[in-house]
Write an enzyme that holds these catalytic residues in place. Structure first.
Site, short mmCIF file in Angstrom:
data_model
loop_
_atom_site.label_atom_id
_atom_site.label_comp_id
_atom_site.label_asym_id
_atom_site.label_seq_id
_atom_site.Cartn_x
_atom_site.Cartn_y
_atom_site.Cartn_z
N SER A 131 9.59 -7.16 -4.41
CA SER A 131 9.34 -8.60 -4.47
C SER A 131 10.36 -9.30 -5.35
CB SER A 131 7.94 -8.89 -5.03
OG SER A 131 6.96 -8.14 -4.36
N1 SAH Z 1 4.87 -3.86 -5.45
C1 SAH Z 1 6.06 -3.45 -4.74
C2 SAH Z 1 6.33 -4.32 -3.51
C3 SAH Z 1 6.02 -3.51 -2.38
S1 SAH Z 1 6.22 -4.09 -0.74
C4 SAH Z 1 7.28 -3.40 -5.64
O1 SAH Z 1 7.17 -3.82 -6.81
O2 SAH Z 1 8.32 -2.91 -5.20
C5 SAH Z 1 4.61 -3.65 -0.17
C6 SAH Z 1 4.25 -2.18 -0.18
O3 SAH Z 1 2.91 -2.09 0.27
C7 SAH Z 1 5.08 -1.33 0.76
O4 SAH Z 1 5.64 -0.26 0.06
C8 SAH Z 1 4.07 -0.85 1.80
O5 SAH Z 1 4.31 0.47 2.27
C9 SAH Z 1 2.77 -0.92 1.01
N2 SAH Z 1 1.58 -0.99 1.81
C10 SAH Z 1 1.34 -1.71 2.93
N3 SAH Z 1 0.09 -1.50 3.38
C11 SAH Z 1 -0.50 -0.63 2.49
C12 SAH Z 1 -1.78 -0.02 2.40
N4 SAH Z 1 -2.74 -0.25 3.29
N5 SAH Z 1 -2.01 0.83 1.37
C13 SAH Z 1 -1.05 1.10 0.45
N6 SAH Z 1 0.17 0.55 0.49
C14 SAH Z 1 0.45 -0.31 1.49
#
Ligand code: SAH
Length: 220
Positions: A70
């Site tokens: 993000s």
């Molecule tokens: N917080 C992260 C941003 C991640 S982008 C950072 O600081 O880099 C969103 C993430 O959510 C992705 O890695 C994706 O694989 C994960 N995601 C999506 N659906 C999910 C679910 N149902 N359970 C766990 N993770 C999930």
């Protein structure tokens, strides 16, 4: 060597990082503890080496598996919104991704729990937490939509991928008075929402428009 890697040089140096902090202040981030946590978290270690020189720009960047880290403003805003009602002890994050948001939270709350459905991303994030000596983060490979009932209740939950509606399974894992910050909506239109758990159910506040990758079901 290790310290130099963490401290960064050139486009990842402390000076470059200070410019990001100044920019976040201009954008309205007020909580000094949040700004400090961002100042102390080396974002360049959470992106591919090829993108390290852009790590302190205020933009989201691609990580592997079609996911994104993000934008720092959004990390700051969500963290500030979560902490606004007072300090937190146990925070669950859904969507570990690069691990950056969890690393920022780890400097601000006692225990962080973080869930990710893509195993390769999770193991990279775990390696980063080790390198940075962040020992108060517990990780789990799972569909985060179910939360982590075995460690509930939480006083804070942050979801960093967008579900289409507020997941009640997560609301139920909040303490009364606990808060959850999450983007809600479909691919083109999402709003950052803060949910506060009450005796009867929950209250919700709309914060601002955002763009996140979708929250998907199951593990990859
Ligand atoms: N917080 C992260 C941003 C991640 S982008 C950072 O600081 O880099 C969103 C993430 O959510 C992705 O890695 C994706 O694989 C994960 N995601 C999506 N659906 C999910 C679910 N149902 N359970 C766990 N993770 C999930």
């Amino acid at each position: 060597m290790r310290n130099q890697r963490i401290q960064g040089i050139g486009m990842t140096s402390q000076r470059t990082r200070e410019r990001l902090i100044a920019r976040l202040k201009e954008e309205g981030i007020r909580d000094l503890s949040v700004l400090n946590a961002i100042r102390e978290t080396p974002r360049h270690l959470f992106v591919d080496e090829a993108l390290a020189s852009r790590a302190y720009e205020d933009s989201s960047l691609p990580i592997s598996h079609g996911q994104t880290i993000s934008q720092p403003y959004i990390v700051a805003r969500m963290t500030e919104a979560l902490l606004e009602g007072g300090p937190l002890q146990r925070v669950l994050e859904v969507g570990t991704g690069s691990g950056y948001q969890a690393a920022v939270l780890a400097r601000l709350v006692r225990h962080v729990f973080t869930l990710e459905r893509i195993e390769a991303l999770l193991s990279q994030a775990q390696e980063r937490f080790r390198e940075l000596g962040l020992r108060n983060i517990r990780t789990k490979y799972r569909d985060g939509g179910m939360g982590m009932p075995e460690c509930a209740p939480f006083d804070g939950i942050m979801v960093t991928a967008a579900p289409e509606g507020i997941p009640l399974a997560l609301v139920r894992q909040l303490e009364i008075g606990g808060r959850m910050v999450l983007p809600v909506g479909d691919r083109d239109m999402q709003v950052l929402v803060r949910v506060t758990r009450t005796e009867e159910g929950y209250e919700k506040e709309m914060l601002e428009r955002v763009v996140f990758v979708p929250l998907l079901g199951g593990v990859a």
